[in-house]
Design an enzyme around this catalytic site. Structure first.
Site: not given
Length: 738
Positions: A48, A76-77, A259
């Site tokens: 990731h 964080e992880d 359009d």
């Protein structure tokens, strides 16, 4: 999964002096930190951050941003800490990574509040360095690309958040390709049936119109070549979500959209844009009202282009965008593209912090810092993100960009908060107009101000922009706080004078610790709100004073006494009818003056209302201020044993500024067609104002109702009641008691 050397080579291709050692160090550190962690798809978690870094490399961002992308989930992880990141990669990257870290271990009441608080922190970090936003958007893009591996409920939540916040934020930052992909991915999961239907119809339409598209492309190219305008013509297809949202907004079918296919003409320099426009407009008919020049008036996200629509080959409407190569890059990459271009011929790089989009973001953060709670801020953010723009001017020629649908109130606050707070009127193109008038492109707006004005609470419902709403809400809070503070000062002044003491800052300040208040203003406000008793403040200020007998008692008063309701003293105060013949001793305090529905104090009227001519009394309600009751109100019996809540009040009628007061009447009328119209006619002809009608009892022949009115005084109310009694359809009309 991108390999380490592939990522480094890609960055070196556009930044030859990139810090290769830093990139390799960040790659290895992040891979080890995430270790055996897996994503929902079963892939290694490290894939990731690596893909996020690859997305940013496609945007040609610097080595520090790429390193931040590789490290963005480590704090964080994993077990990594901010101190460790700072030590290994420097404070700059540490700050960027920390700005991307969600708030943990924070006790928030709702999931919405948690989402809002995380967004607050993100925007604060972005306001210091735009690269935080670029990494966050790339992070969200990769998560959306792999959303099929999440559980359905979680998938829908993430898609909705992306549609509400991140896609429009990317658009506001000028990153159109990113916005379109985020919207398409969100649309796919939020409304899969509509997504599949639009894709299928587009596929059929593409096959049907391929010959026509080629013909239009060829005609545009040949006309420009003949006029010796160097240009690249490219066709584009409208994205599925843009098609769907326009179909819903205009309630039309896909075939009715003019359009779906548009053409872009990219030229070298700005003068070439207008040369190309001349070629197009002299070769084909234009569609009226479909021309916009965003080169002379850029959007807030720095978008520049000329938009026009023509009736092209085979009478087909063709939407055209004409722009330079630099404009095209900024239109696609937004703030990320600013560092790729030099500022005119000066040779100086234009940092993203100087862009209009970034200035908008800083203003948004300014609203954040003024708000009281994160959910309120999230509401303002969504308002700011979703609107298109109109461009207006001040009388001195200053350009003000506002969301479409904005009015003079929004304009006033866009000029300056103080201008908005003191606005009393507006002139649009020299003509006086209401402040709620919606603005149009090119309007010149002059705001008329008065220092005596403060923004009404109702303005919050009229305002469109988050800035205006936030400022109005803040001004309203400040006004209410000032009202309670004023009321508290008056209550304390009378309570202290009853004991032959004066309210001084020194005395109150001495009692602050006992009262658990930080400032004198907080004490006054708490007293005004009814949250703090005046006796408690007196004891805190003068602890040595002898305690007063506070036993609850009722006092019978003779008619000869001077209290003008026969209530005598309440908190040592006398009621006096304004202009009565009795003399008031100077040491005694008059009642607190009460004005009408626009009172300067936090005053409410009890059910049934009260009007000048009534004998009235005030009841202090904690957190609500004073509630005014007529002395005959039955509800006053509930407060017989709470004398400390009774407040002396008097009417304060300004003949130069008459005001209306609330009252309620009970009417019994015949149940026949036209009876209500006759009742309303009597009230209207007598200059009464109906606020509400409630049917309390409906029988076959008669209907009983309560009518809430605004009237000038008791005589005016009696005239209305007398007029109603004179009507044949009215069998009974009386004043309702609270």
């Amino acid at each position: 999964m991108t390999r380490q050397y592939e990522l480094v080579e890609r960055i070196l291709s556009y930044q030859p002096n990139a810090n290769e050692a830093l990139l390799n160090r960040a790659y290895v550190y992040a891979m080890k930190a995430h270790g055996n962690q897996k994503r929902a798809s079963g892939a290694p978690y490290f894939s990731h951050p690596l893909e996020v870094a690859a997305i940013l490399a496609e945007m040609r961002l610097d080595d520090a941003t790429i390193a931040t992308a590789l490290l963005h989930d480590t704090i964080e992880d994993t077990e990594a800490t901010r101190a460790e990141i700072d030590a290994l990669f420097g404070a700059e990257i540490g700050t960027l990574v920390d700005g991307l870290t969600k708030i943990k271990k924070l006790d928030l009441v709702t999931k919405k509040a948690e989402q809002a608080e995380n967004f607050r922190k993100l925007l604060l970090a972005i306001s210091s360095d735009i690269r935080v936003l670029l990494v966050k958007l790339a992070d969200r893009l990769h998560n959306m690309r792999t959303l099929e591996h999440m559980k359905p409920a979680k998938r829908k939540t993430i898609a909705q958040e992306t549609m509400d916040i991140y896609a429009p934020l990317a658009g506001r930052m000028g990153m159109q390709w990113l916005r379109e992909e985020l919207e398409e991915l969100s649309f796919r999961w939020l409304n899969p049936e509509a997504y599949a239907t639009v894709l299928e119809r587009l596929k059929a339409l593409r096959a049907q119109n391929q010959g026509l598209i080629d013909e239009i492309h060829g005609a545009l190219t040949s006309k420009l070549e003949a006029a010796q305008v160097k240009a690249v013509v490219a066709g584009r297809e409208k994205k599925p979500y843009a098609i769907w949202s326009k179909m819903e907004r205009k309630q039309i079918s896909l075939e009715q959209l003019s359009d779906i296919y548009a053409f872009r003409i990219v030229v070298p320099q700005i003068p070439d844009c207008y040369r190309a426009l001349a070629v197009v407009h002299t070769s084909w008919h234009t569609v009226p009202g479909r021309f916009k020049d965003y080169i002379s008036n850029p959007k807030q996200n720095d978008y520049q282009s000329i938009h026009t629509t023509i009736v092209g080959p085979k009478h087909q409407r063709v939407e055209l965008q004409i722009r330079t190569e630099q404009m095209h890059s900024i239109a696609e990459f937004g703030v990320a593209a600013h560092a790729l271009y030099k500022d005119g011929g000066s040779g100086k790089k234009v940092p993203a912090q100087d862009s209009s989009a970034y200035r908008w973001l800083r203003r948004l953060v300014g609203i954040l810092l003024e708000g009281d709670n994160p959910e309120e801020f999230l509401e303002h953010t969504k308002l700011e993100l979703f609107h298109d723009q109109v461009f207006c001017f001040t009388p001195k020629g200053r350009l003000i960009a506002l969301p479409r649908g904005a009015n003079c109130i929004d304009f006033a606050y866009a000029v300056h908060t103080q201008v908005g707070n003191t606005a009393v009127g507006a002139k649009i193109n020299g003509r006086p107009m209401p402040l709620a008038t919606p603005l149009r492109n090119g309007d010149e707006v002059e705001i008329v101000c008065s220092e005596a004005q403060s923004p009404p609470v109702a303005w919050e419902r009229l305002a469109i922009t988050g800035k205006a709403r936030s400022a109005i809400r803040r001004a309203s809070r400040d006004s209410v706080r000032a009202q309670y503070e004023k009321l508290g000062r008056e209550i304390l002044d009378r309570a202290f004078r009853r004991r032959n003491k004066s309210v001084t800052e020194e005395a109150i300040k001495k009692g602050l610790p006992r009262l658990s208040q930080k400032t004198i203003e907080e004490v006054m406000t708490a007293v005004g709100r009814g949250e703090l008793a005046s006796d408690d403040v007196f004891r805190a200020a003068f602890p040595e004073a002898a305690p007063e007998d506070t036993r609850k008692r009722r006092r019978h008063v003779k008619r000869s006494e001077e209290g003008w309701f026969g209530l005598g003293k309440v908190m040592g105060l006398k009621f006096r009818w304004p202009g009565s013949g009795g003399k008031e001793r100077p040491e005694q305090a008059a009642g607190i003056p009460i004005r009408g529905l626009r009172s300067g104090l936090p005053v409410n009227f009890a059910d049934g209302g009260a009007v000048p001519g009534d004998r009235i009394v005030g009841i202090l309600t904690p957190g609500q201020g004073i509630t005014i009751y007529p002395i005959h109100a039955k509800a006053l019996k509930e407060f017989d044993d709470e004398p400390e809540r009774w407040i002396d009040v008097t009417w304060d009628i300004d003949e130069d500024d008459p005001q209306r007061f609330p009252a309620t009447i009970a009417v019994t009328a015949m149940n026949e067609p036209g009876s209500l119209a006759q009742i309303a006619s009597v009230i209207g002809e007598a200059d009464g104002n109906i606020q509400n009608i409630k049917m309390t009892n409906q029988l076959a022949d008669y209907t009983e109702m309560l009518i809430d009115l605004d009237v000038w005084d008791l005589q005016h109310l009696n005239e209305i009641v007398t007029g109603l009694r004179a009507k044949d359809v009215v069998s009974k009309a009386t004043r309702a008691e609270g």
